[in-house]
Write an enzyme that holds these catalytic residues in place. Sequence first.
Site, PDB file in Angstrom:
ATOM      1  N   CYS A 111       0.818  -1.220   0.000  1.00 53.03           N
ATOM      2  CA  CYS A 111       0.000   0.000   0.000  1.00 53.03           C
ATOM      3  C   CYS A 111       0.850   1.267   0.000  1.00 53.03           C
ATOM      4  O   CYS A 111       0.335   2.363  -0.241  1.00 53.03           O
ATOM      5  CB  CYS A 111      -0.923   0.009   1.214  1.00 53.03           C
ATOM      6  SG  CYS A 111      -2.033  -1.408   1.210  1.00 53.03           S
ATOM      7  N   HIS A 246      -3.182   6.957   3.372  1.00 58.57           N
ATOM      8  CA  HIS A 246      -3.626   5.694   2.801  1.00 58.57           C
ATOM      9  C   HIS A 246      -4.996   5.348   3.390  1.00 58.57           C
ATOM     10  O   HIS A 246      -5.226   5.526   4.585  1.00 58.57           O
ATOM     11  CB  HIS A 246      -2.604   4.607   3.129  1.00 58.57           C
ATOM     12  CG  HIS A 246      -3.051   3.246   2.743  1.00 58.57           C
ATOM     13  ND1 HIS A 246      -3.532   2.957   1.487  1.00 58.57           N
ATOM     14  CD2 HIS A 246      -3.113   2.083   3.457  1.00 58.57           C
ATOM     15  CE1 HIS A 246      -3.864   1.680   1.443  1.00 58.57           C
ATOM     16  NE2 HIS A 246      -3.626   1.126   2.613  1.00 58.57           N
ATOM     17  N   ASN A 276     -10.183  -0.271   0.392  1.00 61.86           N
ATOM     18  CA  ASN A 276      -8.725  -0.164   0.338  1.00 61.86           C
ATOM     19  C   ASN A 276      -8.268  -0.577  -1.066  1.00 61.86           C
ATOM     20  O   ASN A 276      -8.360  -1.751  -1.429  1.00 61.86           O
ATOM     21  CB  ASN A 276      -8.128  -1.081   1.408  1.00 61.86           C
ATOM     22  CG  ASN A 276      -6.618  -1.015   1.481  1.00 61.86           C
ATOM     23  OD1 ASN A 276      -5.966  -0.471   0.592  1.00 61.86           O
ATOM     24  ND2 ASN A 276      -6.059  -1.591   2.533  1.00 61.86           N
TER      25      ASN A 276
HETATM   26  O1  UT7 Z   1      -3.550  -1.294   3.758  1.00 66.75           O
HETATM   27  C1  UT7 Z   1      -2.975  -1.996   4.776  1.00 66.75           C
HETATM   28  C2  UT7 Z   1      -3.766  -3.226   4.938  1.00 66.75           C
HETATM   29  N1  UT7 Z   1      -4.869  -3.278   5.802  1.00 66.75           N
HETATM   30  C3  UT7 Z   1      -5.103  -2.570   6.909  1.00 66.75           C
HETATM   31  O2  UT7 Z   1      -4.491  -1.607   7.252  1.00 66.75           O
HETATM   32  C4  UT7 Z   1      -6.200  -3.089   7.800  1.00 66.75           C
HETATM   33  C5  UT7 Z   1      -5.806  -3.075   9.244  1.00 66.75           C
HETATM   34  N2  UT7 Z   1      -6.741  -3.735  10.145  1.00 66.75           N
HETATM   35  C6  UT7 Z   1      -8.054  -3.431  10.223  1.00 66.75           C
HETATM   36  O3  UT7 Z   1      -8.518  -2.575   9.514  1.00 66.75           O
HETATM   37  C7  UT7 Z   1      -8.911  -4.152  11.249  1.00 66.75           C
HETATM   38  O4  UT7 Z   1      -8.114  -4.912  12.098  1.00 66.75           O
HETATM   39  C8  UT7 Z   1      -9.989  -5.054  10.597  1.00 66.75           C
HETATM   40  C9  UT7 Z   1     -11.044  -4.211   9.893  1.00 66.75           C
HETATM   41  C10 UT7 Z   1      -9.350  -6.015   9.618  1.00 66.75           C
HETATM   42  C11 UT7 Z   1     -10.693  -5.892  11.677  1.00 66.75           C
HETATM   43  O5  UT7 Z   1     -11.239  -5.056  12.673  1.00 66.75           O
HETATM   44  P1  UT7 Z   1     -11.179  -5.501  14.214  1.00 66.75           P
HETATM   45  O6  UT7 Z   1     -11.977  -4.557  14.978  1.00 66.75           O
HETATM   46  O7  UT7 Z   1      -9.723  -5.651  14.561  1.00 66.75           O
HETATM   47  O8  UT7 Z   1     -11.947  -6.880  14.207  1.00 66.75           O
HETATM   48  P2  UT7 Z   1     -11.385  -8.313  14.645  1.00 66.75           P
HETATM   49  O9  UT7 Z   1     -10.329  -8.785  13.712  1.00 66.75           O
HETATM   50  O10 UT7 Z   1     -11.078  -8.233  16.087  1.00 66.75           O
HETATM   51  O11 UT7 Z   1     -12.630  -9.244  14.441  1.00 66.75           O
HETATM   52  C12 UT7 Z   1     -13.678  -9.234  15.364  1.00 66.75           C
HETATM   53  C13 UT7 Z   1     -14.738 -10.276  15.012  1.00 66.75           C
HETATM   54  C14 UT7 Z   1     -14.223 -11.700  14.916  1.00 66.75           C
HETATM   55  O12 UT7 Z   1     -15.215 -12.517  15.541  1.00 66.75           O
HETATM   56  P3  UT7 Z   1     -15.010 -13.098  17.012  1.00 66.75           P
HETATM   57  O13 UT7 Z   1     -13.801 -13.963  16.929  1.00 66.75           O
HETATM   58  O14 UT7 Z   1     -14.815 -11.887  17.894  1.00 66.75           O
HETATM   59  O15 UT7 Z   1     -16.296 -13.828  17.273  1.00 66.75           O
HETATM   60  C15 UT7 Z   1     -14.236 -12.007  13.443  1.00 66.75           C
HETATM   61  O16 UT7 Z   1     -14.491 -13.367  13.172  1.00 66.75           O
HETATM   62  O17 UT7 Z   1     -15.326  -9.986  13.745  1.00 66.75           O
HETATM   63  C16 UT7 Z   1     -15.397 -11.183  12.965  1.00 66.75           C
HETATM   64  N3  UT7 Z   1     -15.307 -10.823  11.554  1.00 66.75           N
HETATM   65  C17 UT7 Z   1     -16.394 -10.469  10.831  1.00 66.75           C
HETATM   66  N4  UT7 Z   1     -17.704 -10.391  11.140  1.00 66.75           N
HETATM   67  C18 UT7 Z   1     -18.546  -9.978  10.164  1.00 66.75           C
HETATM   68  C19 UT7 Z   1     -14.216 -10.746  10.778  1.00 66.75           C
HETATM   69  N5  UT7 Z   1     -14.566 -10.337   9.532  1.00 66.75           N
HETATM   70  C20 UT7 Z   1     -15.911 -10.175   9.543  1.00 66.75           C
HETATM   71  C21 UT7 Z   1     -16.848  -9.761   8.569  1.00 66.75           C
HETATM   72  N6  UT7 Z   1     -18.132  -9.677   8.923  1.00 66.75           N
HETATM   73  N7  UT7 Z   1     -16.475  -9.443   7.332  1.00 66.75           N
END
Ligand code: UT7
Length: 353
Positions: A111, A246, A276
């Site tokens: 990115c 970004h 993204n």
């Molecule tokens: O460009 C550089 C690349 N990317 C980034 O910079 C992204 C950086 N990271 C992020 O943006 C965030 O960490 C995410 C958006 C990827 C995730 O957000 P989060 O608040 O850290 O969520 P999490 O990973 O803690 O997930 C929480 C829950 C999980 O369920 P449990 O285990 O708590 O029951 C996941 O299974 O959300 C669940 N989950 C979803 N639920 C509905 C993961 N993806 C989804 C989804 N829809 N698409």
Amino acid sequence: MKNVTITGWGRCIPQPVVTNDDLATVIDTSDEWITSRSGIKERHISHVSNSEMAALAGRRAVAAAGLQATDIDYIIVATCTPDRPIPATAAYVQAKIGAVRAAVADINAGCTGFLYGLSMAHGLIATSMANRVLLIGSEQISSYLNLEERSTAVLFGDGAGAAIVEASNDESGIKSMALGADGSGAQYLTTSGLGTEQIGTGAPRAIIMDGAEIFKGAVVRMGDGIVAAAKDAGWELDEIDLVIPHQANIRIIDAVRRRIKVDESKMFINIHKYGNTSAATIPIALAEAVDEGRVAPGSRLIFTAFGAGVTWGAVAFQWGDRTEPISTTDDELPEPTRTGLEILLARQEALNR
Ligand code: UT7
């Protein structure tokens, strides 16, 4: 050393749109989850190749600078989603736009690719190796998505942005630049099923990300990058007119803003429309910011990014006098024959076969 600036800008957003609600019909997710966790409402899914988007963004940038494609000495395409591993996507772009004099190369810094490309364009121009560089950030990252990996499938979209980089005849241009990387964090954002190491392993194609690690790194590196870039440029933080970060997650952008205590109105945000788009986010956002009147003559801009590698960077950039394109092109992408969701589903079907 020569001042190096941007004299042309352009973007190409493919027409097909996939909303969060569309995704929720095929993935176990919801508009509420995607919006609250990332700020994304919809993304565009390309019905044409990456190089076709890149070429159109490039043509628009060439026209905006008042140039012909034959004026370009060098084309750099920042991408991690090339049309093919061989040849460089920049070679396809060169042929498509008729930039017959240009050298061509792709770079992959995830990115952060556009900022790495800007540093290379700066070097080429400052040392008179090239006079006019067409720098493009272009991604068809939807091709890498696996709809069964919901944590990444909802975050990315396609698009391209381009800039003409050349020597400046005034004080405008790059005022400071700091890039960095930590290759020991490579596993935090990678792919499976793609690349020489993975061919023949049977690993399913997907983007694999440790979201929490990337999130933390992005906030610290982009926040500290803005502060360092401003300081090196001799600017106080309150003298920055616009930060073009970004676009990976609205919560990352908000956390960066709080870290550096910059007003909300000074952060450019378009993630809700595109998701993204990796190396394309900054040049798309820059072109949009200029076209929407968010950039004025002499505006003090900061570009900052964080991504796979892991890589990061920040650039302090003073805009020149002109905020209107010298010329435009009527070229458009062909009309799509399928919806964005149909494109994604056809790819998934091929993957699962
Ligand atoms: O460009 C550089 C690349 N990317 C980034 O910079 C992204 C950086 N990271 C992020 O943006 C965030 O960490 C995410 C958006 C990827 C995730 O957000 P989060 O608040 O850290 O969520 P999490 O990973 O803690 O997930 C929480 C829950 C999980 O369920 P449990 O285990 O708590 O029951 C996941 O299974 O959300 C669940 N989950 C979803 N639920 C509905 C993961 N993806 C989804 C989804 N829809 N698409």
